[in-house]
Design a protein around this motif. Structure first.
Motif, PDB file in Angstrom:
ATOM      1  N   VAL A  63       0.883  -1.176   0.000  1.00 19.47           N
ATOM      2  CA  VAL A  63       0.000   0.000   0.000  1.00 19.47           C
ATOM      3  C   VAL A  63       0.914   1.216   0.000  1.00 19.47           C
ATOM      4  O   VAL A  63       1.525   1.545   1.014  1.00 19.47           O
ATOM      5  CB  VAL A  63      -0.909   0.012   1.248  1.00 19.47           C
ATOM      6  CG1 VAL A  63      -1.959   1.117   1.124  1.00 19.47           C
ATOM      7  CG2 VAL A  63      -1.576  -1.335   1.468  1.00 19.47           C
ATOM      8  N   HIS A  64       1.012   1.916  -1.118  1.00 23.54           N
ATOM      9  CA  HIS A  64       1.992   2.990  -1.259  1.00 23.54           C
ATOM     10  C   HIS A  64       1.376   4.376  -1.422  1.00 23.54           C
ATOM     11  O   HIS A  64       2.011   5.358  -1.055  1.00 23.54           O
ATOM     12  CB  HIS A  64       2.915   2.703  -2.439  1.00 23.54           C
ATOM     13  CG  HIS A  64       3.684   1.418  -2.308  1.00 23.54           C
ATOM     14  ND1 HIS A  64       4.505   1.145  -1.241  1.00 23.54           N
ATOM     15  CD2 HIS A  64       3.723   0.310  -3.106  1.00 23.54           C
ATOM     16  CE1 HIS A  64       5.040  -0.065  -1.385  1.00 23.54           C
ATOM     17  NE2 HIS A  64       4.581  -0.588  -2.505  1.00 23.54           N
ATOM     18  N   ASP A  65       0.183   4.464  -1.973  1.00 22.88           N
ATOM     19  CA  ASP A  65      -0.495   5.764  -2.075  1.00 22.88           C
ATOM     20  C   ASP A  65      -1.432   5.885  -0.881  1.00 22.88           C
ATOM     21  O   ASP A  65      -2.605   5.526  -0.934  1.00 22.88           O
ATOM     22  CB  ASP A  65      -1.270   5.871  -3.384  1.00 22.88           C
ATOM     23  CG  ASP A  65      -1.857   7.270  -3.588  1.00 22.88           C
ATOM     24  OD1 ASP A  65      -1.882   8.053  -2.621  1.00 22.88           O
ATOM     25  OD2 ASP A  65      -2.307   7.556  -4.713  1.00 22.88           O
ATOM     26  N   PHE A 108      -5.712   5.394  -0.685  1.00 19.02           N
ATOM     27  CA  PHE A 108      -5.922   3.955  -0.503  1.00 19.02           C
ATOM     28  C   PHE A 108      -7.380   3.621  -0.219  1.00 19.02           C
ATOM     29  O   PHE A 108      -7.871   2.549  -0.578  1.00 19.02           O
ATOM     30  CB  PHE A 108      -5.037   3.431   0.638  1.00 19.02           C
ATOM     31  CG  PHE A 108      -5.492   3.837   2.023  1.00 19.02           C
ATOM     32  CD1 PHE A 108      -6.428   3.081   2.712  1.00 19.02           C
ATOM     33  CD2 PHE A 108      -4.973   4.971   2.641  1.00 19.02           C
ATOM     34  CE1 PHE A 108      -6.850   3.449   3.987  1.00 19.02           C
ATOM     35  CE2 PHE A 108      -5.391   5.334   3.907  1.00 19.02           C
ATOM     36  CZ  PHE A 108      -6.341   4.575   4.582  1.00 19.02           C
ATOM     37  N   HIS A 128      -1.000   0.859  -6.723  1.00 17.70           N
ATOM     38  CA  HIS A 128      -0.076   1.371  -5.710  1.00 17.70           C
ATOM     39  C   HIS A 128       1.373   1.160  -6.140  1.00 17.70           C
ATOM     40  O   HIS A 128       2.206   2.067  -6.053  1.00 17.70           O
ATOM     41  CB  HIS A 128      -0.320   0.670  -4.365  1.00 17.70           C
ATOM     42  CG  HIS A 128      -1.579   1.070  -3.682  1.00 17.70           C
ATOM     43  ND1 HIS A 128      -1.667   2.186  -2.876  1.00 17.70           N
ATOM     44  CD2 HIS A 128      -2.816   0.505  -3.674  1.00 17.70           C
ATOM     45  CE1 HIS A 128      -2.890   2.284  -2.397  1.00 17.70           C
ATOM     46  NE2 HIS A 128      -3.612   1.288  -2.876  1.00 17.70           N
TER      47      HIS A 128
END
Length: 738
Positions: free
Chosen positions: A599-601, A605, A663
């Motif tokens: 999960v990067h954004d 999310f 993501h």
């Protein structure tokens, strides 16, 4: 010029060419609580656009060219194959006239479900998922039986997606799937009614309108309970429960497994917080019918978690965190609701209660965790009195299978160095004597290495605030701690989930091939020490997870296990977020990083798939205070240009509809742009690669062979970027068959 032709002559290290350039939409700017936030790769959120497809293809070519420089690929594949090649068998379970178990001879693409009329008869194939599709992309997710054992509800998934469908199979017709398909399920399986005529299930979209191919990013909301009657089409399924005004609540049903199947429980959960509301329908009363149950609440405040164990008479047994951050077992007498919840087993002074089951009528089998190591104990069901501890020489215990009518129960035990072992315990006629289980089944790897030459050590290292964090270190017993060995550090740190060292072929192969060190850290945010440990690493304390992880890296270097250049980190899902945040904050601590389905954004999310459920863990970006905290660590929004990054391999999957691959797409594009901008024209920066698994989901590849190929790429990457050659003494040969 190809990647393979470029070599750093001075260091004999492969040097990548520049990453493929992705288009930046500089006009895409979004305002969050008064702050203008650029989102130049927003277009990558569309999984079906031709431009996204071109981006994925270009990244695949670039990554493969780089990885193909590694000449040891065939040997890595042989090693991983030998580690994976062990026979597996699940515990047997009785349904109607037959016993059932799943098994794999070693390298079958998918495990097969077998049926036998007694333990003395030859098993026959009941469900073979390998025959579901030529591509191997259809998998078995479960097969709950009707109470009389005549029909199984076969739960299927395709391409690793979280979406599920159900087909029926009769016990007397192995391998024959019925014509009616029930679709739209997610995260749950059917629960049969006692009359064997139908089952309850939860669905999230109208199957006639939804896109269920697993590549949608649409938010999963409006979970609704339905009843399906055998022999009818899904269009005639009966609506049982819905809350249209609360679309983000997650609903599921559980039927008690007592002989009368007296109770139907309706669970509602606020996100992934495990804060529950529980309602019950007592079928022994005259109110309601299967198609129209009358529920009454027994837990209505969403204050804490409740896990249903079973029912006995009028009493419902739960594991709960009510006034017990380390969990306790309580019972609720439906006939005496004024008594409320009564203690059966109080909270342990130090250990964490992880699971429990009623066994052989009068016992409770309880799984505790002490410093992230599993321990089993037996208790009297009525009084809660501890009758003894079952001695298990393992650090990871799972899969407890009990039947209240049978005197034997089963459980699985594993370690870092040996495959899963299935154990059984049979209750004696008198009081339980020394509680020593028997081995029911053991699978032995065909990899030619001696586990006695290696060991797993549990140590405790101090984090930044002095808190001691549990750490498992697996390596050669006589390893010299001189900082010269590569190490791989894994953690999760979220959603109250604990990690312990189990049998993992990728980590084992890393240790055996490179004489490396395997490290598993039980950082805060997980469940290693109960709710307090979880709370210390969630919400506005999320930074604690990252600090704990970075402290683990520093401790490993200080103790001489490795050095920063040789330290790789890996984490999946929430662990992918962990890795992404840490390479932004302390890139100097690591030589390589593998954020997997991460999960990067963190600013968007909650807009995709089931992401709205994670606001209970991370906070809600729509809230100004939560946004300000999340913004400070969101991997996509904190990429550095002032310090060099370690080598990075981002892994994701095209049918991951839990953590959408968008993501990883956006994070990879942004990282590659930042590195190119900070070192224009340079070919000496570490590689930033993106690999997208085809026809796979959040759990990874869908067959054993694809899983092996997946991990071969990981070993090739680590060998290249950590500059490791296969050890001459490495057990890379397969034990020949007799």
């Amino acid at each position: 010029m190809t990647v393979a032709s470029l070599v750093d002559v001075e260091n004999q290290c492969p040097v990548p060419v520049c990453s493929p350039a992705a288009r930046r939409d500089e006009d895409c700017v979004e305002t969050h609580h008064g702050e203008m936030v650029a989102d130049p790769y927003r277009w990558l959120e569309d999984p079906r656009s031709s431009e996204t497809a071109e981006f994925i293809d270009a990244q695949a070519r670039f990554a493969q060219e780089y990885l193909d420089q590694q000449q040891e690929r065939p040997r890595f594949k042989d090693l991983l194959t030998s580690l994976e090649d062990y026979e597996y068998r699940s515990a047997p379970s009785r349904h109607g006239d037959y016993y059932y178990f799943s098994g794999n001879s070693g390298l079958q693409a998918k495990s097969i479900v077998y049926q036998q009329s007694s333990f003395d008869t030859e098993p026959v194939v009941f469900i073979d998922p390998n025959t579901f599709s030529e591509s191997g992309n259809v998998s078995l997710a479960g097969y709950p039986f009707s109470p009389d054992g005549t029909v199984a509800a076969v739960v299927l998934t395709e391409n690793g997606s979280d979406w599920r469908s159900v087909r029926l199979m009769r016990a007397d017709r192995p391998g024959e799937l019925g014509p009616v398909e029930i679709t739209g399920l997610k995260f749950n399986s059917p629960y049969w009614t006692r009359d064997n005529q139908g089952f309850f299930y939860t669905r999230y979209m109208d199957p006639a309108k939804a896109n269920l191919d697993g590549q949608t990013t649409e938010s999963s909301t409006h979970g609704t309970i339905y009843y399906h009657r055998v022999g009818t089409p899904q269009t005639q399924d009966q609506l049982i429960y819905a809350e249209p005004d609360q679309p983000n609540l997650l609903h599921s049903v559980v039927l008690s497994d007592d002989d009368d199947q007296r109770f139907l429980l309706l669970y509602s959960c606020q996100g992934a917080s495990n804060s529950h509301r529980v309602m019950v329908w007592d079928r022994s009363t005259e109110n309601g019918t299967i198609q129209s149950p009358v529920f009454r609440p027994i837990i209505s405040d969403f204050k804490c978690a409740y896990k249903f164990i079973s029912a006995h008479g009028p009493c419902l047994y739960f594991i709960t965190q009510l006034d017990a951050p380390r969990w306790r077992i309580v019972k609720y007498d439906v006939d005496q609701p004024a008594d409320g919840f009564q203690n059966v087993i109080p909270q342990h002074p130090t250990d964490i209660l992880k699971a429990a089951a009623i066994a052989y009528h009068q016992y409770l089998v309880v799984l505790y965790q002490r410093h992230a190591v599993g321990q089993l104990s037996l208790h009297d069901r009525e009084t809660g009195k501890c009758l003894g501890t079952i001695r298990v020489p393992s650090s990871s215990i799972s899969g407890i299978l009990c039947k209240r009518r049978f005197p034997t129960f089963y459980f699985a035990a594993a370690s870092s160095l040996r495959p899963v072992q299935l154990l059984q315990y049979t209750f004696p006629e008198a009081e339980p004597p020394a509680l020593t289980p028997e081995v029911y089944f053991t699978g032995l790897s065909k990899c030619n290495f001696d586990p006695s030459k290696y060991e797993t050590r549990q140590v405790f290292y101090p984090s930044y605030d002095g808190t001691l964090i549990p750490l498992f270190v697996t390596c050669r017993r006589d390893l010299v701690l001189d900082g010269s060995h590569p190490a791989i550090l894994y953690a999760y740190g979220g959603f109250g989930s604990s990690v312990s060292p189990g049998y993992n072929i990728s980590r084992l192969a890393f240790m055996l091939a490179f004489d490396g060190v395997i490290v598993v850290a039980g950082i805060r945010g997980g469940g290693e020490y109960g709710q307090t440990w979880h709370d210390a690493g969630k919400g506005h304390s999320k930074q604690t997870c990252f600090d704990d992880f970075q402290a683990a890296a520093q401790w490993l270097v200080a103790q001489g296990y490795t050095c920063p250049r040789l330290l790789a980190i890996r984490g999946a899902s929430n662990g992918g977020l962990l890795v992404g945040a840490c390479i932004n904050q302390r890139p100097d601590l690591f030589g390589a990083a593998i954020p997997e389905v991460g999960v990067h954004d963190m600013l968007r999310f909650h807009r995709f798939t089931i992401g709205h459920a994670w606001t209970s863990e991370y906070g809600d970006p729509n809230d100004a205070t939560d946004f300000a905290y999340i913004r400070r660590y969101s991997p996509l929004h904190n990429i550095q240009t002032s310090r060099p990054y370690p080598a990075i391999l981002l892994l994701t999957a095209d049918h991951d509809n839990r953590v959408s691959p968008l993501h990883s797409f956006k994070f990879a594009a942004a990282l590659q742009h930042a590195v190119a901008k900070s070192s224009p024209g340079s070919t000496r920066a570490q590689p930033i690669l993106l690999k997208v698994g085809r026809n796979s989901g959040h759990g990874g590849p869908t067959t054993i062979q694809k899983s092996i190929d997946y991990e071969v790429d990981v070993l090739c990457f680590l060998a290249l970027v950590l500059q490791q050659s296969v050890q001459k003494t490495s057990p890379m040969e397969v034990i020949p068959d007799n």
